[in-house]
Design a protein around this motif. Structure first.
Motif, mmCIF file in Angstrom:
data_model
loop_
_atom_site.group_PDB
_atom_site.id
_atom_site.type_symbol
_atom_site.label_atom_id
_atom_site.label_comp_id
_atom_site.label_asym_id
_atom_site.label_seq_id
_atom_site.Cartn_x
_atom_site.Cartn_y
_atom_site.Cartn_z
ATOM 1 N N LEU A 28 12.387 -0.673 -10.088
ATOM 2 C CA LEU A 28 12.632 0.748 -9.843
ATOM 3 C C LEU A 28 12.629 1.091 -8.361
ATOM 4 O O LEU A 28 12.860 2.236 -7.987
ATOM 5 C CB LEU A 28 11.576 1.592 -10.570
ATOM 6 C CG LEU A 28 11.703 1.601 -12.092
ATOM 7 C CD1 LEU A 28 10.437 2.163 -12.719
ATOM 8 C CD2 LEU A 28 12.927 2.410 -12.518
ATOM 9 N N GLY A 29 12.353 0.107 -7.515
ATOM 10 C CA GLY A 29 12.400 0.325 -6.073
ATOM 11 C C GLY A 29 11.054 0.423 -5.384
ATOM 12 O O GLY A 29 10.991 0.621 -4.166
ATOM 13 N N PHE A 30 9.953 0.316 -6.115
ATOM 14 C CA PHE A 30 8.637 0.346 -5.482
ATOM 15 C C PHE A 30 8.447 -0.900 -4.628
ATOM 16 O O PHE A 30 8.909 -1.982 -4.989
ATOM 17 C CB PHE A 30 7.523 0.402 -6.538
ATOM 18 C CG PHE A 30 7.347 1.749 -7.166
ATOM 19 C CD1 PHE A 30 6.390 2.633 -6.701
ATOM 20 C CD2 PHE A 30 8.148 2.144 -8.240
ATOM 21 C CE1 PHE A 30 6.226 3.878 -7.282
ATOM 22 C CE2 PHE A 30 7.983 3.382 -8.828
ATOM 23 C CZ PHE A 30 7.022 4.253 -8.348
ATOM 24 N N VAL A 31 7.787 -0.735 -3.503
ATOM 25 C CA VAL A 31 7.499 -1.857 -2.607
ATOM 26 C C VAL A 31 5.997 -1.890 -2.335
ATOM 27 O O VAL A 31 5.328 -0.847 -2.320
ATOM 28 C CB VAL A 31 8.270 -1.749 -1.271
ATOM 29 C CG1 VAL A 31 9.768 -1.865 -1.506
ATOM 30 C CG2 VAL A 31 7.957 -0.447 -0.559
ATOM 31 N N PRO A 32 5.448 -3.083 -2.113
ATOM 32 C CA PRO A 32 4.017 -3.180 -1.798
ATOM 33 C C PRO A 32 3.703 -2.419 -0.511
ATOM 34 O O PRO A 32 4.534 -2.307 0.387
ATOM 35 C CB PRO A 32 3.789 -4.680 -1.604
ATOM 36 C CG PRO A 32 4.918 -5.342 -2.308
ATOM 37 C CD PRO A 32 6.083 -4.400 -2.193
ATOM 38 N N GLN A 33 2.492 -1.893 -0.449
ATOM 39 C CA GLN A 33 2.038 -1.193 0.747
ATOM 40 C C GLN A 33 0.631 -1.673 1.085
ATOM 41 O O GLN A 33 -0.025 -2.292 0.266
ATOM 42 C CB GLN A 33 2.047 0.318 0.533
ATOM 43 C CG GLN A 33 1.093 0.775 -0.556
ATOM 44 C CD GLN A 33 1.117 2.281 -0.733
ATOM 45 O OE1 GLN A 33 1.955 2.971 -0.186
ATOM 46 N NE2 GLN A 33 0.181 2.802 -1.490
ATOM 47 N N ARG A 34 0.201 -1.352 2.278
ATOM 48 C CA ARG A 34 -1.152 -1.718 2.688
ATOM 49 C C ARG A 34 -2.121 -0.669 2.187
ATOM 50 O O ARG A 34 -1.935 0.521 2.419
ATOM 51 C CB ARG A 34 -1.234 -1.796 4.203
ATOM 52 C CG ARG A 34 -0.409 -2.905 4.765
ATOM 53 C CD ARG A 34 -0.564 -2.944 6.292
ATOM 54 N NE ARG A 34 0.379 -3.892 6.833
ATOM 55 C CZ ARG A 34 1.460 -3.557 7.498
ATOM 56 N NH1 ARG A 34 1.734 -2.309 7.745
ATOM 57 N NH2 ARG A 34 2.274 -4.489 7.953
ATOM 58 N N GLU A 35 -3.139 -1.125 1.524
ATOM 59 C CA GLU A 35 -4.184 -0.219 1.072
ATOM 60 C C GLU A 35 -5.503 -0.973 1.095
ATOM 61 O O GLU A 35 -5.543 -2.169 0.814
ATOM 62 C CB GLU A 35 -3.897 0.265 -0.350
ATOM 63 C CG GLU A 35 -4.896 1.272 -0.845
ATOM 64 C CD GLU A 35 -4.521 1.844 -2.196
ATOM 65 O OE1 GLU A 35 -5.306 1.666 -3.141
ATOM 66 O OE2 GLU A 35 -3.446 2.452 -2.302
ATOM 67 N N MET A 36 -6.559 -0.285 1.435
ATOM 68 C CA MET A 36 -7.877 -0.886 1.457
ATOM 69 C C MET A 36 -8.791 -0.079 0.552
ATOM 70 O O MET A 36 -8.512 1.078 0.239
ATOM 71 C CB MET A 36 -8.417 -0.927 2.889
ATOM 72 C CG MET A 36 -7.569 -1.793 3.802
ATOM 73 S SD MET A 36 -8.122 -1.775 5.512
ATOM 74 C CE MET A 36 -9.619 -2.724 5.377
ATOM 75 N N LYS A 37 -9.901 -0.690 0.151
ATOM 76 C CA LYS A 37 -10.824 -0.040 -0.763
ATOM 77 C C LYS A 37 -12.247 -0.373 -0.345
ATOM 78 O O LYS A 37 -12.542 -1.504 0.047
ATOM 79 C CB LYS A 37 -10.557 -0.551 -2.182
ATOM 80 C CG LYS A 37 -11.488 -0.037 -3.237
ATOM 81 C CD LYS A 37 -11.049 -0.619 -4.566
ATOM 82 C CE LYS A 37 -12.003 -0.334 -5.669
ATOM 83 N NZ LYS A 37 -11.505 -0.880 -6.965
ATOM 84 N N LEU A 38 -13.125 0.602 -0.451
ATOM 85 C CA LEU A 38 -14.543 0.421 -0.177
ATOM 86 C C LEU A 38 -15.316 1.101 -1.286
ATOM 87 O O LEU A 38 -15.082 2.280 -1.580
ATOM 88 C CB LEU A 38 -14.918 1.050 1.172
ATOM 89 C CG LEU A 38 -16.412 1.164 1.474
ATOM 90 C CD1 LEU A 38 -17.045 -0.223 1.607
ATOM 91 C CD2 LEU A 38 -16.629 1.994 2.728
ATOM 92 N N LEU A 39 -16.202 0.379 -1.933
ATOM 93 C CA LEU A 39 -17.094 0.964 -2.929
ATOM 94 C C LEU A 39 -18.426 1.242 -2.247
ATOM 95 O O LEU A 39 -19.136 0.308 -1.854
ATOM 96 C CB LEU A 39 -17.296 0.016 -4.109
ATOM 97 C CG LEU A 39 -16.059 -0.270 -4.948
ATOM 98 C CD1 LEU A 39 -16.376 -1.290 -6.041
ATOM 99 C CD2 LEU A 39 -15.513 1.001 -5.569
#
Length: 160
Positions: free
Chosen positions: A143-154
């Motif tokens: 559908l055209g989605f591309v990976p992106q940079r994302e970070m997570k902190l719990l």
């Protein structure tokens, strides 16, 4: 957006909140999440979905067959400032994309995503994000989605 014969697409209502949470639990269980942890948050999740559906911050889409909901997806509408990519202040985060195992392979997730993207376009939203499982990634990429940079902190709980 074409569904197979015998399938219908409908909007979710507040009455569907517990069902949406059950689909969410099944989705995360399929991805290997802790079943006991998911069970602990079921009621809170159902209440969140009811509240978000009621205020319009969440739009749910459900596919039915034979009077039973067999697939679903949701859109969380967020208010964010403009950036270099858009002057629009509403963004969409797609979540809760789930298809019952017996119904997989019928392009129901694809149809749900097409309906979600049509709703985004109708609302003038031009940035849509989601978190993809390995199983869902091919559908989203098509559908055209591309990976992106994302970070997570719990953050750990604060001791009283």
């Amino acid at each position: 957006m074409t569904l197979p014969a015998g399938f219908t697409l409908r909007p979710a209502t507040v009455r569907d909140a517990a069902l949406i949470q059950s689909q969410r639990t099944a989705m995360f269980t399929d991805m290997g999440s802790d079943a006991a942890g998911l069970a602990r948050v079921h009621e809170a999740g159902a209440a969140w979905h009811a509240r978000m559906l009621a205020c319009g911050a969440y739009t749910g889409l459900l596919v039915e067959s034979g009077g039973e909901v067999v697939a679903g997806a949701g859109i969380l509408w967020t208010d964010l400032p403009p950036n270099a990519d858009t002057a629009a202040t509403t963004r969409a985060y797609v979540l809760n994309v789930y298809v019952q195992p017996a119904q997989r392979g019928r392009r129901l997730a694809r149809t749900l995503m097409e309906a979600a993207l049509a709703e985004c376009r109708a609302r003038g939203v031009d940035i849509v994000t989601l978190t993809a499982s390995n199983a869902g990634r091919p559908t989203y990429e098509a559908l055209g989605f591309v990976p992106q940079r994302e970070m997570k902190l719990l953050l750990p709980p604060v001791n009283p």
